[in-house]
Write a protein that holds these residues in place. Sequence first.
Motif, mmCIF file in Angstrom:
data_model
loop_
_atom_site.group_PDB
_atom_site.id
_atom_site.type_symbol
_atom_site.label_atom_id
_atom_site.label_comp_id
_atom_site.label_asym_id
_atom_site.label_seq_id
_atom_site.Cartn_x
_atom_site.Cartn_y
_atom_site.Cartn_z
ATOM 1 N N ASN A 139 0.818 -1.220 0.000
ATOM 2 C CA ASN A 139 0.000 0.000 0.000
ATOM 3 C C ASN A 139 0.852 1.271 0.000
ATOM 4 O O ASN A 139 0.631 2.187 0.789
ATOM 5 N N HIS A 140 1.859 1.261 -0.847
ATOM 6 C CA HIS A 140 2.729 2.434 -1.041
ATOM 7 C C HIS A 140 3.569 2.789 0.187
ATOM 8 O O HIS A 140 4.075 3.893 0.295
ATOM 9 N N TYR A 149 6.996 -6.712 -6.427
ATOM 10 C CA TYR A 149 6.510 -7.397 -7.621
ATOM 11 C C TYR A 149 6.393 -6.455 -8.814
ATOM 12 O O TYR A 149 6.369 -6.885 -9.949
ATOM 13 N N TYR A 150 6.269 -5.195 -8.525
ATOM 14 C CA TYR A 150 5.812 -4.251 -9.541
ATOM 15 C C TYR A 150 6.988 -3.440 -10.073
ATOM 16 O O TYR A 150 8.099 -3.502 -9.550
ATOM 17 N N LYS A 152 9.638 -11.313 -9.096
ATOM 18 C CA LYS A 152 9.304 -12.734 -9.284
ATOM 19 C C LYS A 152 10.165 -13.387 -10.361
ATOM 20 O O LYS A 152 10.295 -14.605 -10.388
ATOM 21 N N SER A 157 -6.938 -4.628 2.801
ATOM 22 C CA SER A 157 -6.701 -4.443 1.369
ATOM 23 C C SER A 157 -6.242 -5.746 0.741
ATOM 24 O O SER A 157 -5.792 -5.778 -0.395
ATOM 25 N N PRO A 204 -3.395 1.954 -4.779
ATOM 26 C CA PRO A 204 -4.424 1.346 -5.627
ATOM 27 C C PRO A 204 -5.326 0.310 -4.961
ATOM 28 O O PRO A 204 -6.484 0.185 -5.347
ATOM 29 N N TRP A 246 -2.359 -7.060 -6.656
ATOM 30 C CA TRP A 246 -0.896 -6.995 -6.792
ATOM 31 C C TRP A 246 -0.302 -8.301 -7.283
ATOM 32 O O TRP A 246 0.721 -8.319 -7.956
ATOM 33 N N THR A 247 -0.954 -9.393 -6.945
ATOM 34 C CA THR A 247 -0.341 -10.664 -7.300
ATOM 35 C C THR A 247 -0.480 -10.945 -8.790
ATOM 36 O O THR A 247 0.173 -11.819 -9.322
ATOM 37 N N LEU A 270 -0.047 -8.556 -11.159
ATOM 38 C CA LEU A 270 0.638 -7.549 -11.978
ATOM 39 C C LEU A 270 1.864 -8.135 -12.661
ATOM 40 O O LEU A 270 2.517 -9.000 -12.107
#
Lengths: 446, 202
Positions: free
Chosen positions: A77-78, A110-111, A147, B93, B130, B199-200, B202
Amino acid sequence: MKLVGIAGSIEDKSYNRLLLKFMANHFSDTVDMEVLDIQDVPMFNQSNDQTEGEAVQYLKRKILQADGVIIATPEHNHTITAALKSVIEWLSFKIHPLSGKPVMIVGASYYEQGSSRAQLNLRQILESPGVDAVVMPGNEFLLSNVKDAFDDQNNLKDARTVSFLQSTLGKFATFVKMVNAMDAEAHADDWKKEDLEAKGEVETTIKGVDMHAADWVEQAAAKTNAAEGDDYVKLDRGVLTVNQLNWFLNSMPMELTYADANNQFLYYNHQMDGDKMLASRTPAQAGNPLADCHPKRAVPGVKRAVHMLRTGETDLFKLPVPGIPDKYIMHYYQALHDDKGEYKGINEFVLDLLPIVNYYLKQTGQVLAADPNAKTDAVSGASTKAAVAPKPDEVTGASADTDAKPVEPAVDEVSGASADVDAEPKAVVVPTPEPEVDSVSGASSN
Amino acid sequence: MHKFIAMVGTNSDESTNRKLLQFMQTHYADQAEMELMEIKDLPVFNKPESLQIPEQAQAMAAKIEEADGVIISTPEYDHSAPAALMNALEWLSFHIKPFADKPVMIMGASYGALGTSRAQAHLRQILDSPELKARIMPSSEFMLGHSLQAFDDAGQLTDNQKVAQLDSLFGEFQMFVEITKKLKNSHAATYQDVRGMDWTKL
Ligand SMILES: Cc1cc2nc3c(=O)[nH]c(=O)nc-3n(C[C@H](O)[C@H](O)[C@@H](O)COP(=O)(O)O)c2cc1C
Ligand SMILES: Cc1cc2nc3c(=O)[nH]c(=O)nc-3n(C[C@H](O)[C@H](O)[C@H](O)COP(=O)(O)O)c2cc1C
């Protein structure tokens, strides 16, 4: 350089922990890094103080002993995870082990953003006054799309990423040295505050008895109703009577002295008269503040030595006392800690190593020979590590001024010869050409 | 009458933030229904592979879903929101989205002079991420500094200026809730986007 790594994730399978473990293995030539667990740390709660619990104390100990800390943060969450934030809150509530510590932030997510916002947050949190860490500026290591980042051996796949990580770690090593050097300078005079008059007090200090009294032991025993004679004492693993304990301690092949965290000389194993001891102690000295046991000129050396042990700069230092015929006397100063790692005083043990060395040589059929490559003069005991040269016997119980001569060491106080490092050997062991078989194997059957 | 959830941003037994929310509960009793929500006793979030969420978190989510808006009062720990509050928001969340498009008002009380300014900014950033995507009331801040001295024995805020400021913010929030409802209806599509965020994947 000793570093600890903390992964801000308590999941069984965490990429951030993987990243730290990779760093610890892959860069083991550069840094000695231990990855710490935060799994057992409870959620911070102001109204349920668990600072003294094992999970928090473990982290405190490890962080205090380390030169620097690397934190690998996920991003949820940032921001950073609650699990990591909770750890930091414990470490900023009643205790502040991160204060002044060099910290490097890395992160995996992950992002694509690879924990960028969490890292920024973490920096702000670490720099708040309660935490007071010194975060390395100007460097960022973000591992995005994590990942796909590791191979099945848990190594980072991309060579450029590895080399970037290596250069970041190199910069951190420099940063750690800088920060710690500044810190050392700022604390350079702290040892002077060491109170050898024992004016303070610790939990175990026996109040209302004159420390200087010749019969301090008798008075203190009466005051505390101390166990004696055939009274039983429960020990860590065993039960002995006080008599048994005395026989036991007096049979130790060395002289033992206990000075507590308040710098009060409490005990020595009274095996013989002071003039026969390697480092003289007399019965009337027990109970004295350390200041009483030393000539004035020795006080700075003693203060430095005690301070090193108290602060954990070293847990053991060794002080050879060369120049005495037919003996190689060693003074060892060992810091004592309770099971939470709190400093509890000093065990000074003194013994002659020569009989041990001679026995070994005889049994293995070897003789001593000079080492042509020895760098240091064994007589001076000089070494380069620490700028401290307490004289033997000046730390704990020591001695009436009269016996100063035989133990007067050749250690050079002015040059800052080291006390906590062994003198370089002047001799190496070489086998005797034709050892007597029996003395080697000990196999004689008669 | 609007129904609000008043989330206590700490797990501490003694809390001036809880006091602040309790004060509002009685002070605005004729304008809105406020239910206090506690965040203590939740386990530390560990992203369970089972995707199983504690029952307490599920019950909290259901209440938030039902409410017209959420008021969060946060302490400040180390220039940020407390771990306990961050922890609650992680559970809230994780494959559930009770905060999506939910009107939220942020406030806070602290012992020092600054009254949680940094913790509030932090909380705003979290709620804006998000998976939470809350509708945070913009350009409004209520900061109660020196919070240990702020209440009398009956739990009343003693500083009249502070009370007046709170009155006007509370009125604003009621309007904000109405506006957000209208927006939500006209942006049903975005709303669905947020619901699908994971998120998982993405
Ligand atoms: C509740 C929740 C929130 C997340 N929020 C973010 C986020 O804001 N930004 C991001 O890059 N990843 C986010 N992620 C995915 C993380 O990148 C991922 O969990 C990562 O932290 C994994 O690190 P770890 O393996 O060390 O736990 C979120 C995951 C969860 C479960
Ligand atoms: C670990 C810890 C860190 C704190 N850090 C801050 C801080 O950064 N800024 C601040 O104003 N107060 C700080 N405080 C004190 C808080 O003002 C106070 O605990 C809290 O905001 C009051 O909220 P409460 O009465 O609801 O518990 C800290 C307290 C703790 C226990």
